[in-house]
Design a protein around this motif. Structure first.
Motif, PDB file in Angstrom:
ATOM      1  N   LEU A 154       9.486  -6.362   1.732  1.00 55.68           N
ATOM      2  CA  LEU A 154      10.213  -6.580   1.046  1.00 55.68           C
ATOM      3  C   LEU A 154      11.012  -5.809   0.086  1.00 55.68           C
ATOM      4  O   LEU A 154      10.710  -4.289   0.091  1.00 55.68           O
ATOM      5  CB  LEU A 154       9.437  -7.299  -0.198  1.00 55.68           C
ATOM      6  CG  LEU A 154       8.717  -9.220  -0.413  1.00 55.68           C
ATOM      7  CD1 LEU A 154       7.916  -8.788  -1.676  1.00 55.68           C
ATOM      8  CD2 LEU A 154       9.827  -9.600   0.039  1.00 55.68           C
ATOM      9  N   GLU A 155      12.134  -5.717   0.826  1.00 57.70           N
ATOM     10  CA  GLU A 155      13.688  -4.596   0.617  1.00 57.70           C
ATOM     11  C   GLU A 155      14.429  -5.644  -0.686  1.00 57.70           C
ATOM     12  O   GLU A 155      14.646  -6.251  -0.212  1.00 57.70           O
ATOM     13  CB  GLU A 155      14.657  -4.438   1.836  1.00 57.70           C
ATOM     14  CG  GLU A 155      15.334  -3.178   1.851  1.00 57.70           C
ATOM     15  CD  GLU A 155      16.665  -3.084   2.892  1.00 57.70           C
ATOM     16  OE1 GLU A 155      17.190  -2.602   2.285  1.00 57.70           O
ATOM     17  OE2 GLU A 155      16.220  -3.482   3.968  1.00 57.70           O
ATOM     18  N   VAL A 156      14.720  -4.220  -1.661  1.00 57.68           N
ATOM     19  CA  VAL A 156      15.209  -4.647  -2.688  1.00 57.68           C
ATOM     20  C   VAL A 156      16.800  -4.771  -2.579  1.00 57.68           C
ATOM     21  O   VAL A 156      17.025  -3.169  -2.154  1.00 57.68           O
ATOM     22  CB  VAL A 156      15.630  -3.957  -3.480  1.00 57.68           C
ATOM     23  CG1 VAL A 156      16.037  -4.572  -4.885  1.00 57.68           C
ATOM     24  CG2 VAL A 156      13.349  -4.417  -4.151  1.00 57.68           C
ATOM     25  N   ALA A 157      16.982  -5.691  -1.771  1.00 48.65           N
ATOM     26  CA  ALA A 157      19.007  -5.174  -2.177  1.00 48.65           C
ATOM     27  C   ALA A 157      19.925  -4.895  -2.701  1.00 48.65           C
ATOM     28  O   ALA A 157      21.479  -4.480  -2.702  1.00 48.65           O
ATOM     29  CB  ALA A 157      19.293  -6.449  -0.484  1.00 48.65           C
ATOM     30  N   SER A 158      19.730  -5.775  -3.930  1.00 57.15           N
ATOM     31  CA  SER A 158      21.121  -5.373  -5.160  1.00 57.15           C
ATOM     32  C   SER A 158      20.317  -5.325  -6.664  1.00 57.15           C
ATOM     33  O   SER A 158      19.108  -5.832  -6.878  1.00 57.15           O
ATOM     34  CB  SER A 158      21.610  -6.172  -4.763  1.00 57.15           C
ATOM     35  OG  SER A 158      20.723  -7.992  -5.571  1.00 57.15           O
ATOM     36  N   GLY A 159      20.755  -4.877  -7.853  1.00 57.71           N
ATOM     37  CA  GLY A 159      20.390  -4.649  -8.791  1.00 57.71           C
ATOM     38  C   GLY A 159      19.955  -3.356  -8.917  1.00 57.71           C
ATOM     39  O   GLY A 159      19.798  -2.367  -8.156  1.00 57.71           O
ATOM     40  N   VAL A 160      19.671  -3.255 -10.349  1.00 55.56           N
ATOM     41  CA  VAL A 160      18.668  -1.600 -10.695  1.00 55.56           C
ATOM     42  C   VAL A 160      18.108  -0.574  -9.336  1.00 55.56           C
ATOM     43  O   VAL A 160      17.884  -0.585  -9.129  1.00 55.56           O
ATOM     44  CB  VAL A 160      18.190  -1.679 -11.928  1.00 55.56           C
ATOM     45  CG1 VAL A 160      17.735  -0.594 -11.995  1.00 55.56           C
ATOM     46  CG2 VAL A 160      18.451  -2.767 -13.424  1.00 55.56           C
ATOM     47  N   HIS A 161      17.781  -1.403  -9.009  1.00 51.92           N
ATOM     48  CA  HIS A 161      16.082  -1.013  -7.870  1.00 51.92           C
ATOM     49  C   HIS A 161      16.549  -0.922  -6.383  1.00 51.92           C
ATOM     50  O   HIS A 161      16.174  -1.269  -5.225  1.00 51.92           O
ATOM     51  CB  HIS A 161      14.796  -1.814  -8.243  1.00 51.92           C
ATOM     52  CG  HIS A 161      14.527  -1.799  -9.226  1.00 51.92           C
ATOM     53  ND1 HIS A 161      13.409  -0.638 -10.307  1.00 51.92           N
ATOM     54  CD2 HIS A 161      14.421  -2.234 -10.548  1.00 51.92           C
ATOM     55  CE1 HIS A 161      13.463  -0.749 -11.087  1.00 51.92           C
ATOM     56  NE2 HIS A 161      13.522  -1.789 -11.555  1.00 51.92           N
ATOM     57  N   ALA A 162      17.915  -1.005  -6.197  1.00 57.53           N
ATOM     58  CA  ALA A 162      18.465  -1.595  -4.593  1.00 57.53           C
ATOM     59  C   ALA A 162      17.390  -0.169  -3.960  1.00 57.53           C
ATOM     60  O   ALA A 162      18.230   1.082  -4.401  1.00 57.53           O
ATOM     61  CB  ALA A 162      19.784  -1.483  -4.854  1.00 57.53           C
ATOM     62  N   GLY A 163      17.380  -1.076  -2.882  1.00 54.77           N
ATOM     63  CA  GLY A 163      17.035   0.746  -1.237  1.00 54.77           C
ATOM     64  C   GLY A 163      15.743   0.809  -2.089  1.00 54.77           C
ATOM     65  O   GLY A 163      14.966   1.382  -1.004  1.00 54.77           O
ATOM     66  N   ARG A 164      14.741  -0.463  -3.032  1.00 53.14           N
ATOM     67  CA  ARG A 164      13.431   0.415  -2.767  1.00 53.14           C
ATOM     68  C   ARG A 164      12.699  -1.081  -1.923  1.00 53.14           C
ATOM     69  O   ARG A 164      13.032  -1.727  -2.098  1.00 53.14           O
ATOM     70  CB  ARG A 164      13.126  -0.270  -4.648  1.00 53.14           C
ATOM     71  CG  ARG A 164      11.507  -0.656  -4.448  1.00 53.14           C
ATOM     72  CD  ARG A 164      11.249  -0.280  -5.775  1.00 53.14           C
ATOM     73  NE  ARG A 164       9.419  -0.195  -6.025  1.00 53.14           N
ATOM     74  CZ  ARG A 164       9.267  -0.875  -6.822  1.00 53.14           C
ATOM     75  NH1 ARG A 164       9.299  -1.578  -8.261  1.00 53.14           N
ATOM     76  NH2 ARG A 164       6.970  -1.006  -6.864  1.00 53.14           N
ATOM     77  N   VAL A 165      12.119  -0.368  -1.129  1.00 51.88           N
ATOM     78  CA  VAL A 165      11.066  -0.790   0.000  1.00 51.88           C
ATOM     79  C   VAL A 165       9.933  -1.647  -0.539  1.00 51.88           C
ATOM     80  O   VAL A 165       9.057  -0.547  -1.079  1.00 51.88           O
ATOM     81  CB  VAL A 165      10.997  -0.435   0.996  1.00 51.88           C
ATOM     82  CG1 VAL A 165       9.947  -1.455   2.358  1.00 51.88           C
ATOM     83  CG2 VAL A 165      12.336  -0.303   1.979  1.00 51.88           C
ATOM     84  N   PHE A 166       9.468  -2.285  -0.808  1.00 47.73           N
ATOM     85  CA  PHE A 166       7.689  -2.832  -1.050  1.00 47.73           C
ATOM     86  C   PHE A 166       7.049  -3.895   0.008  1.00 47.73           C
ATOM     87  O   PHE A 166       7.103  -4.767   0.335  1.00 47.73           O
ATOM     88  CB  PHE A 166       7.933  -4.131  -1.964  1.00 47.73           C
ATOM     89  CG  PHE A 166       6.358  -4.276  -2.800  1.00 47.73           C
ATOM     90  CD1 PHE A 166       5.802  -3.352  -3.761  1.00 47.73           C
ATOM     91  CD2 PHE A 166       6.361  -5.646  -2.721  1.00 47.73           C
ATOM     92  CE1 PHE A 166       4.539  -3.840  -4.291  1.00 47.73           C
ATOM     93  CE2 PHE A 166       4.754  -5.258  -3.333  1.00 47.73           C
ATOM     94  CZ  PHE A 166       4.432  -4.644  -4.146  1.00 47.73           C
ATOM     95  N   ASP A 167       6.257  -2.592   0.902  1.00 47.36           N
ATOM     96  CA  ASP A 167       5.453  -3.486   1.621  1.00 47.36           C
ATOM     97  C   ASP A 167       3.935  -4.152   1.127  1.00 47.36           C
ATOM     98  O   ASP A 167       3.162  -4.223   0.248  1.00 47.36           O
ATOM     99  CB  ASP A 167       4.483  -2.469   2.493  1.00 47.36           C
ATOM    100  CG  ASP A 167       5.748  -1.809   3.117  1.00 47.36           C
ATOM    101  OD1 ASP A 167       6.687  -2.442   3.691  1.00 47.36           O
ATOM    102  OD2 ASP A 167       5.406  -0.681   3.487  1.00 47.36           O
ATOM    103  N   ALA A 168       3.979  -5.531   1.119  1.00 49.33           N
ATOM    104  CA  ALA A 168       2.759  -6.669   0.518  1.00 49.33           C
ATOM    105  C   ALA A 168       1.694  -6.772   0.902  1.00 49.33           C
ATOM    106  O   ALA A 168       1.640  -7.500   2.278  1.00 49.33           O
ATOM    107  CB  ALA A 168       3.557  -7.594   0.381  1.00 49.33           C
ATOM    108  N   GLU A 169       0.849  -5.647   1.469  1.00 46.30           N
ATOM    109  CA  GLU A 169      -0.618  -5.556   0.768  1.00 46.30           C
ATOM    110  C   GLU A 169      -1.788  -6.937   0.595  1.00 46.30           C
ATOM    111  O   GLU A 169      -3.136  -6.774   1.044  1.00 46.30           O
ATOM    112  CB  GLU A 169      -1.004  -3.959   1.901  1.00 46.30           C
ATOM    113  CG  GLU A 169      -0.865  -3.281   2.440  1.00 46.30           C
ATOM    114  CD  GLU A 169      -1.071  -3.600   3.621  1.00 46.30           C
ATOM    115  OE1 GLU A 169      -1.099  -4.025   4.293  1.00 46.30           O
ATOM    116  OE2 GLU A 169       0.193  -2.791   4.248  1.00 46.30           O
ATOM    117  N   LEU A 170      -1.370  -7.218  -0.807  1.00 47.14           N
ATOM    118  CA  LEU A 170      -1.715  -7.813  -1.524  1.00 47.14           C
ATOM    119  C   LEU A 170      -1.784  -9.662  -0.901  1.00 47.14           C
ATOM    120  O   LEU A 170      -0.860 -10.046  -0.496  1.00 47.14           O
ATOM    121  CB  LEU A 170      -1.736  -7.650  -2.874  1.00 47.14           C
ATOM    122  CG  LEU A 170      -1.223  -6.323  -3.299  1.00 47.14           C
ATOM    123  CD1 LEU A 170      -0.829  -6.788  -4.562  1.00 47.14           C
ATOM    124  CD2 LEU A 170      -3.096  -5.894  -3.712  1.00 47.14           C
TER     125      LEU A 170
END
Length: 649
Positions: free
Chosen positions: A6-22
């Motif tokens: 999941l890549e956060v494309a907008s908002g406060v955390h734009a640019g953050r990448v989350f790899d969902a291992e759960l």
């Protein structure tokens, strides 16, 4: 299976990448979420992504500002009626508003192409039927011990832990056992919008002293789980060299051999039991699969039973809570309206109540409007043995005939236009308790016959039903009509009248128990000053005298309204003085003045007023007692009695 990114494309955390291992990724503002987004439009628990058999499912968690999905230029909203949707590569998830308003997440994953080296597939129909034991096989004792472990629990969490422990006991070469269970995304949503995911709920590992919880997260072999579910079969994956065995999840987990066994009930797959060997190359065998198949038969039944018990416990807890609420609300309501009365008439009424409360006979309460017939009815209930059951009240004048029948006796689905659901009637709801029928004289003749049958036989038949139901309900009825006159006029059934009038109770009007007016007024004053948060010291003496001399045609209800009005008008900290009384009540003040009543006790003042009124009536009619009695609204005998009491010759 490739992990979801999941890549956060907008908002406060734009640019953050989350790899969902759960298996489940929770998204929201609260710190307890897996992906925390602090943007203002994001709810505390906004959405979640659950791994399913074929991929991932996005679910909205009743967020305030909504969850949206943008796919190939088409915007889809997750709201009422649709809480979940399957994710596809390239989807854009919009949290908190449509494009440009909320926070955008870009989902990226590639579906896995399986090239599993399958050593054995055992169809569901064969599981539990193949004999896994041979002569000299010590697994019989292990199997008995394993089954005992499974069936010894009732709670779902204990059952699944017991299944994992039993599997490790039954297959000595296994090092890890995981139970995956089906979870429905939204049990309240329509069937078409429900999504089903399979989520690991417990993993147990073999330890030196027996099965235990793992110290670190254990990655599941999703490819095996999907194959078990899609083929509805137990699967044994062979130990194979890395160059030929290309299942990404198997190699990534360093698994040498694995077994997946379905857990099922009828046609539904409830979950999967997966066993791994991760310590050293060691091949599971067909007899391991067969032994686990026997275990799975009992394990599946144990899971289904545990889920059923869990639902029943929740339903019972909700029902108990609802009943406690209804009873406490009813008791609170009746406690608010106590029987206040010091007069001889009320003492006699309470004596009658004590005689009848613990019998099963019907009680007919008669009295004018506003005397407190429902209060007396609730006293019959709460003073007796039925007090722990429901007290249900129904005004027979409040519904038209067709709706009143449904309200009292219930109806079946489709019994009439608009009957979209089955409905319980008040007789069934009050089963074991008391049903109070107010304004009984308004009951239509057609329903009187059904009421008579309910009283005589203890049977009711809902509208549209083909069979009767037995009920144990005590009937307390009330009316301000003269039912005997209604019977003579043909508007009330004679047999029902005598069935109800087994034990009649007449509630006297206030004018017949004037000693109760002052205590009742003080009681209502205390209630409304507390309710309005107003400090009123009390009644002026003259105010109580005027109230006590007034006839109150509306009885206790009229007195209560008068006191409430007085409290509203009173100034903070001031006594309730006569000028605050309503004009109709103050009329009695004029009578007191014209009678020239001397100050004294209440009885002495009332006697003086009555003497004045009687003398004036006789004077107006030339001492014709019959005419005077008619004007006063009493009988000639009643007038003679009054004259004698007051010493008028």
């Amino acid at each position: 299976m490739s992990s979801l990114r999941l890549e956060v494309a907008s908002g406060v955390h734009a640019g953050r990448v989350f790899d969902a291992e759960l298996d489940t990724v929770r998204i929201g503002r609260a710190a307890s979420n897996d992906l925390v987004l602090s943007d203002a439009l994001i709810s505390s628990e906004h959405a979640r992504i659950v791994s399913s058999v074929d991929g991932f499912v996005l679910e909205d968690l009743d967020s305030t500002n909504g969850t949206f999905l943008l796919r190939a230029g088409e915007l889809q909203s997750l709201g009422e009626g649709r809480r979940a949707i399957s994710l596809m590569p390239g989807d854009r998830v919009l949290l908190g508003g449509p494009e440009g308003e909320g926070v955008e997440l870009r989902a990226d994953f590639a579906p896995e192409t399986d090239t599993l080296e399958i050593a054995l597939v055992r169809p569901l129909s064969e599981l539990g039927k193949t004999a896994p034991l041979s002569t000299g096989d010590d697994r019989l004792q292990l199997l008995v011990q394993s089954l005992r472990e499974v069936v010894s629990h009732e709670g779902l969490s204990d059952v699944v832990s017991g299944i994992a422990d039993a599997a490790l006991l039954l297959v000595p070469r296994a090092t890890h056992a995981t139970v995956v269970l089906r979870q429905e995304a939204d049990s309240e949503a329509p069937a078409a919008s429900k999504s089903v995911g399979f989520v690991p709920v417990v993993t147990r590992v073999r330890g030196p002293s027996g099965p235990r919880a793992p110290e670190a997260a254990v990655r599941l072999t999703r490819s095996i789980v999907r194959k078990v579910i899609s083929e509805r079969a137990a699967v044994l994956a062979a130990d194979a060299p890395s160059e030929t065995f290309s299942s990404e999840s198997l190699l990534g987990a360093s698994i040498r051999s694995t077994i997946g066994v379905p857990l099922w009930k009828d046609e539904d797959i409830l979950g999967v039991l997966q066993l791994d060997n991760r310590d050293a190359p060691a091949m599971f065998e067909a007899r391991d699969v067969d032994a686990l198949g026997v275990l799975a038969v009992s394990a599946s039944l144990a899971i289904a039973n545990a889920e059923l018990i869990q639902r029943l416990r929740l339903a019972r807890a909700e029902l108990k809570k609802e009943n406690q609420y209804l009873r406490s609300r009813e008791r609170a309501r009746t406690a608010e309206v106590q029987i206040i009365g010091e007069s001889r008439a009320m003492a006699e009424l309470l004596r009658q109540l004590d005689k009848v409360v613990d019998t099963r006979v019907s009680v007919l309460i008669e009295g004018e409007t506003g005397v407190g017939k429902e209060l007396i009815a609730s006293s019959v209930h709460y003073r007796g043995k039925r007090k722990d059951k429901l007290f249900v009240a129904q005004n027979c004048a409040a519904f038209p005939e067709n709706l009143l029948e449904s309200e009292l006796f219930g109806h079946k689905r489709g019994a009439f236009t608009g009957a979209t659901d089955e409905k319980k009637g008040l007789f069934e709801i009050a089963d074991g308790g008391t049903l109070f029928l107010d304004e009984l004289g308004e009951l239509p003749l057609s329903l009187q016959a059904k009421l008579l049958r309910a009283l005589q036989e203890g049977e009711i038949r809902p509208i549209g039903a083909t069979q009767s139901k037995q009920v144990n309900v005590r009937i307390v009825a009330a009316t301000n009509r003269n039912l005997e006159s209604e019977v003579k006029a043909g508007r009330f059934r004679e047999d029902l009248y005598y069935r109800l009038k087994v034990f009649p109770i007449r509630v006297p009007p206030l004018r017949e128990r004037r000693d109760d007016i002052a205590p009742l007024a003080v009681f209502f004053l205390d209630r409304y000053t507390r309710e309005m948060g107003k400090s009123v010291p009390g009644f002026a003496q003259e105010t109580l005298e005027i109230l006590s001399a007034y006839d109150f045609p509306g009885n206790v209800r009229e007195l209560e309204n008068e006191v409430q009005r007085l409290v509203i008008q009173a100034d903070e900290g001031s006594f309730l003085t006569p000028e605050l009384l309503s004009p109709r009540v103050r009329q009695i003040e004029t009578v007191l003045l014209s009678a020239n009543a001397a100050k004294g006790s209440l009885k002495e003042m009332v006697d003086q007023v009555e003497r004045h009124i009687l003398i004036e009536a006789l004077r107006e009619h030339g001492n014709n007692k019959t005419a005077a009695a008619k004007t006063l609204g009493i009988t000639r005998e009643g007038l003679h009695k009054k004259l004698k009491q007051l010493g008028i010759g």
